[in-house]
Design an enzyme around this catalytic site. Structure first.
Site, PDB file in Angstrom:
ATOM      1  N   GLY A  55     -17.144   2.407  -1.006  1.00 11.50           N
ATOM      2  CA  GLY A  55     -17.868   3.667  -0.940  1.00 11.50           C
ATOM      3  C   GLY A  55     -19.203   3.646  -1.641  1.00 11.50           C
ATOM      4  O   GLY A  55     -20.049   4.512  -1.409  1.00 11.50           O
TER       5      GLY A  55
ATOM      6  N   TYR B 240       0.854  -1.190   0.000  1.00  8.07           N
ATOM      7  CA  TYR B 240       0.000   0.000   0.000  1.00  8.07           C
ATOM      8  C   TYR B 240       0.886   1.235   0.000  1.00  8.07           C
ATOM      9  O   TYR B 240       1.555   1.537   0.986  1.00  8.07           O
ATOM     10  CB  TYR B 240      -0.899   0.037   1.239  1.00  8.07           C
ATOM     11  CG  TYR B 240      -1.976  -1.031   1.303  1.00  8.07           C
ATOM     12  CD1 TYR B 240      -2.337  -1.767   0.193  1.00  8.07           C
ATOM     13  CD2 TYR B 240      -2.637  -1.283   2.503  1.00  8.07           C
ATOM     14  CE1 TYR B 240      -3.335  -2.732   0.269  1.00  8.07           C
ATOM     15  CE2 TYR B 240      -3.634  -2.247   2.591  1.00  8.07           C
ATOM     16  CZ  TYR B 240      -3.972  -2.966   1.471  1.00  8.07           C
ATOM     17  OH  TYR B 240      -4.954  -3.918   1.554  1.00  8.07           O
TER      18      TYR B 240
END
Length: 345
Positions: free
Chosen positions: A219, A66
């Site tokens: 989301g 990440y």
């Protein structure tokens, strides 16, 4: 941040191994603070991490890829001075990235595993990782070899527990035959229910827990998304089938069905969606990907939401398992998922 009791959940059932990790009932997925969802505010990310720990979150999930190490270093700065023994740090490894961020495949060879963990320990500033897991199945390395290498790290004290990520039932069984597995990290939400067919029953048979990511479908299930918000550039949602064209319109219509139910419960759509995942079993810990304190506060409110059997039925009636439009990843990424390729969930 409102004070509340988050409660705890155990990853792995009694008898599956000597000491299963006990975590907060919700975990914090930290990926978006460094990568894939567009720019993030670093000061706000650290403030969100502090707020999460203060609120009782003990499970912090990251990956060494990440932000090409940025996320681990960010967490390392955030937890410095905190009570390390209260935290469960989960790290995924193996994904290869280029300097431009491109995905280059996976490496889960035993020697690579031991090298990866050395760098993660240094970036995090810790002497052990609580749960260590390959991010994906390396098609060139038997899972037995990868798990065996992590088992060596457990014996040496560098790792406490072994996890898996996005693998199917056959791979889970093979891994568990080598060493006890604490949990499988996999996408699970009202929009992604593939694990229910075979993977989840296999996990429960073997006494393995679930850390569920994507509980808000990146989301889409948050209740805050709109067509105008669809990302671009470094936001991978700009290439996601579920966020594209007519698929997005169909999926947002499903979200509106949930909004009506959420309003009846005095909750937000995000809270309803998180609570649904949590209600699927005490062996499941939802990971919330908040990277701002306001979104974190909203997500933590899900623990206050009690869903009745009728609530759960109405939610799945509103969003049937096959109702979502579009796959959860682009075709090239779907091809890398052992959990999908074998269609065991």
């Amino acid at each position: 941040m409102n004070t509340r009791t988050l409660g705890t959940r155990t990853l792995g059932t009694p008898g599956s191994f000597a000491s299963a990790p006990v975590t907060s009932a919700l975990g914090l997925g930290c990926m978006g603070m460094s990568d894939l969802y567009g720019p993030a505010d670093e000061a706000e990310s650290i403030a969100t991490l502090h707020a999460a720990v203060e609120a009782g979150v003990t499970l912090l999930d990251t990956g060494d890829f990440y932000g090409m190490g940025h996320n681990e270093m960010l967490i390392g700065r955030a937890i410095r001075g905190l009570d390390r023994d209260r935290l469960t740090i989960s790290v995924k490894f193996g994904a290869q990235r280029g300097p431009d961020g491109a995905w280059l495949g996976y490496d889960a060879r035993p020697a690579a595993v031991k090298s990866f963990v050395a760098y993660s320990l240094k970036r995090l500033g810790v002497d052990h990782i609580d749960i260590y897991r390959p991010a994906r199945l390396d098609p060139n390395v038997p899972i037995e070899d990868t798990v065996g290498a992590i088992a060596d790290l457990v014996k040496a004290g560098y790792v406490r527990h072994i996890g898996l990520s996005e693998v199917g039932a056959d791979t889970i069984r093979r891994a568990a035959a080598v060493h006890p597995i604490s949990d499988l990290q996999i996408e699970y939400s009202l929009f992604s229910r593939g694990i229910e067919a075979t993977i989840l029953p296999t996990l429960r048979e073997l006494g393995i827990g679930v850390t569920a990511y994507g509980v808000l479908s990146r989301g889409l299930l948050s209740g805050h998304w709109s067509r105008e918000r669809t990302g671009a550039g470094s936001d991978f949602r700009s290439h996601s089938p579920r966020f594209s064209g007519a698929n997005l319109d169909a999926n947002l219509a499903l979200v509106e069905r949930l909004r009506a139910l959420a309003q009846e419960k005095g909750a937000t759509v995000a809270q309803l969606a998180i609570a649904w995942v949590a209600a699927q079993g005490a062996d499941i810990v939802p990971l919330v990907g908040a990277r701002r304190r306001d979104r974190l506060a909203e997500a933590l409110g899900a623990v206050d939401l009690s869903l009745t059997p009728d609530d759960l039925r109405r939610m799945t009636d509103a969003v049937p398992a096959d109702a979502v439009a579009g796959a959860r990843y682009a075709p090239s990424q779907m091809a890398m998922l052992d959990s999908e390729a074998k269609r065991t969930g």
